[in-house]
Design a protein around this motif. Structure first.
Motif, PDB file in Angstrom:
ATOM      1  N   ASP A 279       0.871  -1.165   0.000  1.00  0.00           N
ATOM      2  CA  ASP A 279       0.000   0.000   0.000  1.00  0.00           C
ATOM      3  C   ASP A 279       0.916   1.226   0.000  1.00  0.00           C
ATOM      4  O   ASP A 279       2.107   1.126   0.319  1.00  0.00           O
ATOM      5  CB  ASP A 279      -0.882  -0.028   1.248  1.00  0.00           C
ATOM      6  CG  ASP A 279      -1.717   1.216   1.393  1.00  0.00           C
ATOM      7  OD1 ASP A 279      -2.424   1.585   0.447  1.00  0.00           O
ATOM      8  OD2 ASP A 279      -1.649   1.836   2.480  1.00  0.00           O
TER       9      ASP A 279
ATOM     10  N   GLY B 110     -11.261   6.640   2.034  1.00  0.00           N
ATOM     11  CA  GLY B 110     -11.731   7.031   0.716  1.00  0.00           C
ATOM     12  C   GLY B 110     -11.688   8.534   0.554  1.00  0.00           C
ATOM     13  O   GLY B 110     -11.943   9.292   1.500  1.00  0.00           O
TER      14      GLY B 110
ATOM     15  N   SER C 179      -2.843   0.709  -4.447  1.00  0.00           N
ATOM     16  CA  SER C 179      -3.404   1.806  -3.656  1.00  0.00           C
ATOM     17  C   SER C 179      -4.734   2.251  -4.234  1.00  0.00           C
ATOM     18  O   SER C 179      -4.958   2.169  -5.446  1.00  0.00           O
ATOM     19  CB  SER C 179      -2.423   2.988  -3.662  1.00  0.00           C
ATOM     20  OG  SER C 179      -2.997   4.136  -3.058  1.00  0.00           O
ATOM     21  N   ASN C 180      -5.602   2.761  -3.362  1.00  0.00           N
ATOM     22  CA  ASN C 180      -6.831   3.399  -3.839  1.00  0.00           C
ATOM     23  C   ASN C 180      -6.587   4.804  -4.354  1.00  0.00           C
ATOM     24  O   ASN C 180      -7.460   5.375  -5.021  1.00  0.00           O
ATOM     25  CB  ASN C 180      -7.875   3.455  -2.712  1.00  0.00           C
ATOM     26  CG  ASN C 180      -8.617   2.150  -2.514  1.00  0.00           C
ATOM     27  OD1 ASN C 180      -8.593   1.265  -3.369  1.00  0.00           O
ATOM     28  ND2 ASN C 180      -9.280   2.008  -1.373  1.00  0.00           N
ATOM     29  N   LYS C 181      -5.437   5.382  -4.053  1.00  0.00           N
ATOM     30  CA  LYS C 181      -5.111   6.713  -4.573  1.00  0.00           C
ATOM     31  C   LYS C 181      -5.117   6.648  -6.097  1.00  0.00           C
ATOM     32  O   LYS C 181      -4.621   5.679  -6.683  1.00  0.00           O
ATOM     33  CB  LYS C 181      -3.727   7.146  -4.063  1.00  0.00           C
ATOM     34  CG  LYS C 181      -3.343   8.577  -4.451  1.00  0.00           C
ATOM     35  CD  LYS C 181      -1.902   8.874  -4.091  1.00  0.00           C
ATOM     36  CE  LYS C 181      -1.694   9.055  -2.615  1.00  0.00           C
ATOM     37  NZ  LYS C 181      -2.326  10.265  -2.073  1.00  0.00           N
TER      38      LYS C 181
ATOM     39  N   GLY D 241      -6.040   3.660  -8.054  1.00  0.00           N
ATOM     40  CA  GLY D 241      -7.456   3.699  -8.362  1.00  0.00           C
ATOM     41  C   GLY D 241      -7.705   4.176  -9.779  1.00  0.00           C
ATOM     42  O   GLY D 241      -6.989   5.038 -10.285  1.00  0.00           O
TER      43      GLY D 241
ATOM     44  N   PRO E  20     -12.569  -0.283  -5.720  1.00  0.00           N
ATOM     45  CA  PRO E  20     -11.461   0.025  -4.810  1.00  0.00           C
ATOM     46  C   PRO E  20     -11.346  -1.017  -3.711  1.00  0.00           C
ATOM     47  O   PRO E  20     -12.250  -1.821  -3.491  1.00  0.00           O
ATOM     48  CB  PRO E  20     -11.848   1.395  -4.242  1.00  0.00           C
ATOM     49  CG  PRO E  20     -13.345   1.387  -4.261  1.00  0.00           C
ATOM     50  CD  PRO E  20     -13.730   0.611  -5.505  1.00  0.00           C
ATOM     51  N   LYS E  21     -10.196  -1.012  -3.022  1.00  0.00           N
ATOM     52  CA  LYS E  21     -10.070  -1.828  -1.823  1.00  0.00           C
ATOM     53  C   LYS E  21     -11.168  -1.432  -0.840  1.00  0.00           C
ATOM     54  O   LYS E  21     -11.492  -0.253  -0.740  1.00  0.00           O
ATOM     55  CB  LYS E  21      -8.694  -1.605  -1.174  1.00  0.00           C
ATOM     56  CG  LYS E  21      -7.525  -2.008  -2.050  1.00  0.00           C
ATOM     57  CD  LYS E  21      -6.179  -1.867  -1.321  1.00  0.00           C
ATOM     58  CE  LYS E  21      -5.775  -0.440  -1.093  1.00  0.00           C
ATOM     59  NZ  LYS E  21      -4.448  -0.314  -0.463  1.00  0.00           N
TER      60      LYS E  21
ATOM     61  N   LEU F 138      -8.139  -4.466  -7.437  1.00  0.00           N
ATOM     62  CA  LEU F 138      -6.865  -3.784  -7.676  1.00  0.00           C
ATOM     63  C   LEU F 138      -5.690  -4.704  -7.367  1.00  0.00           C
ATOM     64  O   LEU F 138      -4.706  -4.751  -8.122  1.00  0.00           O
ATOM     65  CB  LEU F 138      -6.777  -2.506  -6.840  1.00  0.00           C
ATOM     66  CG  LEU F 138      -7.697  -1.359  -7.238  1.00  0.00           C
ATOM     67  CD1 LEU F 138      -7.630  -0.237  -6.202  1.00  0.00           C
ATOM     68  CD2 LEU F 138      -7.339  -0.811  -8.617  1.00  0.00           C
TER      69      LEU F 138
END
Length: 220
Positions: free
Chosen positions: A8, A49, A108-110, A134, A140-141, A146
């Motif tokens: 992450d 988020g 990563s969700n970024k 993302g 997303p996670k 992902l």
């Protein structure tokens, strides 16, 4: 044998809270609202988020969460993340793990563009073979989508990789993907939270030492 380590980004390699608070504070000031963000209280929001984080931390300065998130991300894209945003020992340990022959990746969700920019700004980009952030159309996670994309690009099965993260979200995505999980306690998890499975580490160098030991055992 573990050959791949997937990390992450925020709260694991980079302490992004200061950057986020700085950007959001500028947004508040530009709107002429009398509101200050508590930098300590802001930390748990880093893993909730983007839209939830922005709306919660802007507080009374929040106009429309979706529009505010667009503004925030545009400002982030122009912001240079300082190298000292890396947690202690990350730069040296990532270099060492890469030199040992481990294939390193980011999940990563970024947003993808921001992941790549943060890694470039902090000098970490050359060490990561795969970076998956993302993007539209991918859940997303904590959904495993992902992480599954990272494994696919690495060409590895779940048992050939370790996922390293700092929050409940990361633990859940590793469990969903059937991948071993290493937890870093200094990130953005809720206070006193501990994972149900996996190993825990209080600093990045201790994590790197454990990974190096696994590699050494595998080659013994």
């Amino acid at each position: 044998m573990i050959r791949h380590v997937i990390f992450d980004l925020d709260g694991t390699l980079v302490d992004s809270c200061g950057v986020c608070v700085s950007i959001l504070s500028d947004m508040i000031a530009d709107r002429g609202i009398d509101h200050a963000i508590d930098p300590v209280g802001a930390r748990p929001y880093m893993s909730r988020g983007g839209q939830d984080m922005v709306s919660a931390l802007l507080g009374p300065a929040c106009a429309d969460p979706a529009t505010d998130l667009i503004d925030f991300r545009a400002r982030y894209a122009a912001y240079v993340t300082p190298a000292d945003s890396l947690y202690p020992g990350v730069a040296e340990a990532i270099s060492q793990l890469h030199a040992m022959g481990l294939e390193l990746a980011i999940c990563s969700n970024k947003p993808q563009q921001l992941c790549e920019k943060v890694l470039a700004d902090t000098g970490m980009a050359p060490y990561f073979r795969v970076v998956v952030g993302g993007r539209p159309g991918v859940a997303p996670k904590p959904a495993p989508d992902l992480l599954d994309q990272v494994a696919q690009q690495l060409g590895c099965a779940s048992h050939e990789a370790i996922f390293v993260g700092d929050s409940e979200l990361d633990h859940d995505v590793a469990q969903a993907a059937g991948m071993p999980f290493f937890f870093l306690t200094y990130g953005y998890a809720q206070p006193n939270w501990t994972p149900r499975a996996g190993e825990s580490f209080d600093c990045f160098p201790s994590l790197a030492t454990a990974l190096a030991a696994r590699v050494a055992r595998a080659h013994a």
